[in-house]
Design a protein around this motif. Structure first.
Motif, mmCIF file in Angstrom:
data_model
loop_
_atom_site.group_PDB
_atom_site.id
_atom_site.type_symbol
_atom_site.label_atom_id
_atom_site.label_comp_id
_atom_site.label_asym_id
_atom_site.label_seq_id
_atom_site.Cartn_x
_atom_site.Cartn_y
_atom_site.Cartn_z
ATOM 1 N N VAL A 1 0.834 -1.197 0.000
ATOM 2 C CA VAL A 1 0.000 0.000 0.000
ATOM 3 C C VAL A 1 0.874 1.255 0.000
ATOM 4 C CG1 VAL A 1 -1.668 1.345 1.335
ATOM 5 C CG2 VAL A 1 -1.972 -1.121 1.097
ATOM 6 N N ARG A 2 1.950 1.242 0.770
ATOM 7 C CA ARG A 2 2.853 2.391 0.813
ATOM 8 C C ARG A 2 3.432 2.696 -0.564
ATOM 9 N NH1 ARG A 2 2.279 5.666 5.212
ATOM 10 N NH2 ARG A 2 2.163 4.433 7.123
ATOM 11 N N ASP A 3 3.795 1.664 -1.311
ATOM 12 C CA ASP A 3 4.349 1.872 -2.655
ATOM 13 C C ASP A 3 3.326 2.541 -3.567
ATOM 14 O OD1 ASP A 3 6.711 0.730 -1.892
ATOM 15 O OD2 ASP A 3 6.260 -1.257 -2.710
ATOM 16 N N GLU A 4 2.082 2.059 -3.522
ATOM 17 C CA GLU A 4 1.027 2.650 -4.342
ATOM 18 C C GLU A 4 0.748 4.091 -3.918
ATOM 19 O OE1 GLU A 4 -0.452 1.236 -6.886
ATOM 20 O OE2 GLU A 4 0.252 -0.830 -6.689
ATOM 21 N N LEU A 5 0.748 4.314 -2.613
ATOM 22 C CA LEU A 5 0.477 5.641 -2.083
ATOM 23 C C LEU A 5 1.569 6.635 -2.495
ATOM 24 C CD1 LEU A 5 -1.351 7.408 -0.350
ATOM 25 C CD2 LEU A 5 -0.159 6.556 1.683
ATOM 26 N N ASP A 6 2.816 6.193 -2.475
ATOM 27 C CA ASP A 6 3.921 7.068 -2.875
ATOM 28 C C ASP A 6 3.766 7.535 -4.322
ATOM 29 O OD1 ASP A 6 5.046 6.884 -0.390
ATOM 30 O OD2 ASP A 6 6.544 5.369 -0.941
#
Length: 252
Positions: A59-64
């Motif tokens: 999720v963090r990767d997508e959010l970034d």
């Protein structure tokens, strides 16, 4: 202390469900503070902490990537990451905590050139106008102010109301030549709005008070989002101090 000119928009994104925010919409919100709510709805039997351990890295990767897109367009970005059992309740809670003026109901947006802004009455007019100005200052955007009058006798009052909003939009930096006004007589205001929105790309509309009809048939903004082809920016109404917005079903 918050800048009174700052427009804050909550953008909920189901990142693990493949939901994307179109580039055109990213550019439309370039003059706002975007609060990105990356959420993942989990089954009742799954603890939020367990879901966080399993999915947070992805999720963090997508959010970034989303943060980079909005910042490249010029927006200020804040983020929230939530694993929740109740998306609607979580969205309302985060919108309140982050002091957001509007919430995005995202739909596909192949192009964004024309924005329609239904104006009903004086309630929350200041915030609706401020949000409309934030998206309407772009040179490639045409704003249509829309009012559905109950009968012929109410048309002049509707025109006065739209003139007032148009003048305030001009003060806030929207080119007058890009503002048009439409007053129609309609027994079914929702149907008239959906018809009027047919040749527009985005709707900016005020949130309505909860009603029995809304609980049975869906809130007006949700119905507009379902029956139009574009995104809807729902401008939040002033909070009811007696409302209980407690939300304990997620992990932020």
């Amino acid at each position: 202390m918050r800048n009174p000119d700052d427009v804050r928009v909550l953008v909920p994104v189901a990142v693990l469900a493949g939901q994307v925010i179109p580039d055109q919409l990213t550019r439309l919100l370039s003059e706002t503070t975007v609060v990105l709510l990356a959420y993942h709805e989990i089954p009742e039997q799954t603890a939020p902490e367990q879901a966080r351990e399993q999915f947070e890295s992805k999720v963090r990767d997508e959010l970034d990537e989303l943060v980079s897109a909005f910042e490249s367009a010029g927006a200020t970005v804040e983020t929230r990451l939530v694993f929740t059992h109740d998306t609607d309740q979580t969205t309302e809670r985060i919108a309140t905590e982050a002091d957001c003026d509007a919430v995005l109901l995202s739909n596909p947006a192949p192009t964004i050139d024309r924005v329609i802004v239904p104006i009903k009455e004086d309630i929350n007019l200041e915030t609706i106008t401020k949000v409309a100005a934030a998206v309407g200052r772009r040179e490639d955007i045409e704003l249509t102010l829309f009012h559905a009058a109950e009968d012929d006798d109410a048309v002049s009052e509707g025109e006065r109301l739209l003139d007032e909003v148009a003048n305030e939009l001009a003060v806030l930096g929207v080119c007058r030549e890009h503002i048009s006004r439409v007053v129609v007589v309609a027994q079914n205001p929702l149907g008239a709005l959906i018809e009027g929105a047919a040749d527009h790309d985005v709707v900016v509309m005020g949130e309505e008070k909860p009603t029995l009809r809304g609980r049975l048939f869906g809130e007006t903004s949700d119905r507009v989002a379902e029956q139009t082809v574009g995104p809807v920016l729902v401008v939040r109404r002033p909070l009811d101090p007696e409302a209980d917005d407690a939300d304990t079903g997620d992990s932020g």
